[in-house]
Write a protein that holds these residues in place. Structure first.
Motif, mmCIF file in Angstrom:
data_model
loop_
_atom_site.group_PDB
_atom_site.id
_atom_site.type_symbol
_atom_site.label_atom_id
_atom_site.label_comp_id
_atom_site.label_asym_id
_atom_site.label_seq_id
_atom_site.Cartn_x
_atom_site.Cartn_y
_atom_site.Cartn_z
ATOM 1 N N GLU A 196 113.811 96.036 11.949
ATOM 2 C CA GLU A 196 113.563 95.674 14.015
ATOM 3 C C GLU A 196 113.386 97.151 13.932
ATOM 4 O OE1 GLU A 196 117.458 94.883 15.649
ATOM 5 O OE2 GLU A 196 117.293 92.416 14.828
ATOM 6 N N ARG A 197 114.064 98.096 13.502
ATOM 7 C CA ARG A 197 112.994 99.117 14.057
ATOM 8 C C ARG A 197 112.013 100.162 13.795
ATOM 9 N NH1 ARG A 197 117.111 101.831 9.047
ATOM 10 N NH2 ARG A 197 115.361 100.264 7.379
ATOM 11 N N ILE A 198 111.165 98.967 13.257
ATOM 12 C CA ILE A 198 109.285 98.802 13.068
ATOM 13 C C ILE A 198 108.666 99.210 14.023
ATOM 14 C CG2 ILE A 198 107.142 98.298 12.005
ATOM 15 C CD1 ILE A 198 108.947 98.269 9.476
ATOM 16 N N MET A 199 107.874 99.036 14.878
ATOM 17 C CA MET A 199 107.065 99.215 16.359
ATOM 18 C C MET A 199 106.313 98.115 16.338
ATOM 19 S SD MET A 199 107.059 102.599 18.055
ATOM 20 C CE MET A 199 108.778 103.686 17.934
ATOM 21 N N LYS A 200 106.478 97.034 17.461
ATOM 22 C CA LYS A 200 105.345 96.363 17.623
ATOM 23 C C LYS A 200 104.250 96.972 17.885
ATOM 24 C CE LYS A 200 108.796 93.399 16.074
ATOM 25 N NZ LYS A 200 108.707 92.854 14.486
ATOM 26 N N ASP A 201 104.374 97.190 19.431
ATOM 27 C CA ASP A 201 103.665 98.057 19.628
ATOM 28 C C ASP A 201 103.426 99.906 19.310
ATOM 29 O OD1 ASP A 201 100.949 98.877 20.741
ATOM 30 O OD2 ASP A 201 101.981 98.546 23.092
ATOM 31 N N PRO A 202 102.728 100.635 19.367
ATOM 32 C CA PRO A 202 101.632 100.122 17.522
ATOM 33 C C PRO A 202 101.457 99.102 17.066
ATOM 34 C CG PRO A 202 101.144 102.463 18.233
ATOM 35 C CD PRO A 202 102.847 102.146 18.491
#
Length: 271
Positions: free
Chosen positions: A203-209
Motif C-alpha cells: 500500500e505504500r507504493i503509489m498508483k500514480d505515477p
C-alpha cells in the motif's frame, strides 16, 4: 600658584574640553538610540518576510554596530580628536584581519547564502561537501550533519556551496530503481507478473505515477528487468528493502532463477 591663578590659566581650556566632551557624549547617545531603533525596525521587517532567525539576528546586529561606528567618528571629531589617522588605522587593521581570515570569511559568506536561499533545511537528508547525512543545524560558518550511523560531521559552509547539493528530502516522493536479473531459461512473463503483483500488494507504493516494469537489457548471463515504483520520500528505504526481500522469496517459490556472473571454460587437448 593659588587656585585663582590656576583657574585663570586652565579654566577656559577645561571648560572647552568639558563642552566638547559633553557634545561628543550626546552625539554617541543619540546615535546609540537611533541605531537601536533602526536595528529593531530592520529585525521586525525581516521577521515579517519569514527570514531565518539566525540571519535575521545577524543582520539586525550588523546594522546596529555599523550605525554606532558611524556615530563614533563625528563624536571623536567634535571632541577635537583627529579622525583621519583613526580611520586609516582602522582600515589597515580591517585589511590585515580580512587577509588573515579569508577562509572564515568565505565560510561566513557561504553561510549567509545557505540561510538566505535555503537549498537545505534542518531535518533534510543531503549529500554535500563530500559528506551525507541529516542536517542537524546550520550556522553562519558551518553545517552539522548526522550520518546514518549517528556520527556528527561538521562541514564548512564554503565546501558545501562550492559543489553540488543533493537534497533527498525536499520533494514529497521518490522513485525506487531496482534492476533484477533472471536467467535466460526462466519465464519472462511470469517474472514481470510477480514484480507487478508485489508492487500492487504494498500500500505504500503509489498508483500514480504507475510502477514501470520492463526489460532493460539482455546481459551476458541474465535478462535484466527494471522495477521502478514511486513512494513517499519517508518510505523510500523501508519499501526498497522489503521489496528486494519479497522479490527473492517470490522468485524462489515460482522457480524463477536469479543467476550470478559465471564463465564457461573449455579445454581443448591437442593431439
Amino acid at each position: 600658584m593659588d587656585f585663582q591663578a590656576l583657574l585663570d590659566e586652565y579654566g577656559p581650556e577645561a571648560i572647552d574640553i568639558a563642552i566638547r566632551g559633553a557634545g561628543a557624549l550626546a552625539i554617541i547617545l543619540v546615535g546609540y538610540w537611533l541605531a537601536k531603533i533602526i536595528s529593531g525596525i530592520t529585525q521586525s521587517a525581516l521577521q515579517k518576510r519569514n527570514f531565518d532567525a539566525t540571519l535575521n539576528n545577524f543582520i539586525s546586529r550588523l546594522v546596529f554596530f555599523v550605525l554606532l561606528a558611524i556615530t563614533v567618528i563625528p563624536a571623536l571629531a567634535h571632541a577635537g580628536i583627529q579622525t583621519a589617522s583613526v580611520i586609516a588605522a582602522l582600515g589597515a587593521a580591517g585589511l590585515a584581519v580580512g587577509l588573515a581570515l579569508q577562509g572564515s570569511l568565505a565560510n561566513f559568506a557561504a553561510g549567509v547564502l545557505i540561510i538566505a536561499f535555503r537549498p537545505c533545511r534542518v531535518g533534510d537528508w543531503i549529500e554535500a561537501g563530500g559528506s551525507s547525512g541529516t542536517v542537524e543545524s546550520i550556522s553562519l560558518f558551518s553545517t552539522i550533519l548526522l550520518t546514518g550511523d549517528y556520527k556528527r560531521v561538521i562541514v564548512p559552509n564554503s565546501k558545501i556551496m562550492s559543489g553540488a547539493i543533493t537534497n533527498y528530502s525536499v520533494m514529497p516522493r521518490r522513485r525506487i530503481d531496482l534492476v533484477v536479473g533472471i536467467s535466460y531459461d526462466s519465464d519472462l512473463r511470469k517474472a514481470k507478473e510477480i514484480l507487478q503483483r508485489l508492487c500492487a500488494a504494498d500500500e505504500r507504493i503509489m498508483k500514480d505515477p504507475a510502477t514501470n516494469i520492463a526489460v532493460s537489457e539482455l546481459a551476458d548471463s541474465s535478462v535484466n528487468l527494471i522495477c521502478r515504483p514511486w513512494v513517499a520520500t519517508a518510505d523510500f528505504w523501508p519499501v526498497r528493502w522489503k521489496l528486494i526481500e519479497d522479490i527473492k522469496l517470490a522468485f524462489d517459490e515460482e522457480g524463477i532463477s536469479i543467476p550470478f556472473p559465471q564463465m564457461d571454460v573449455h579445454y581443448h587437448k591437442d593431439a
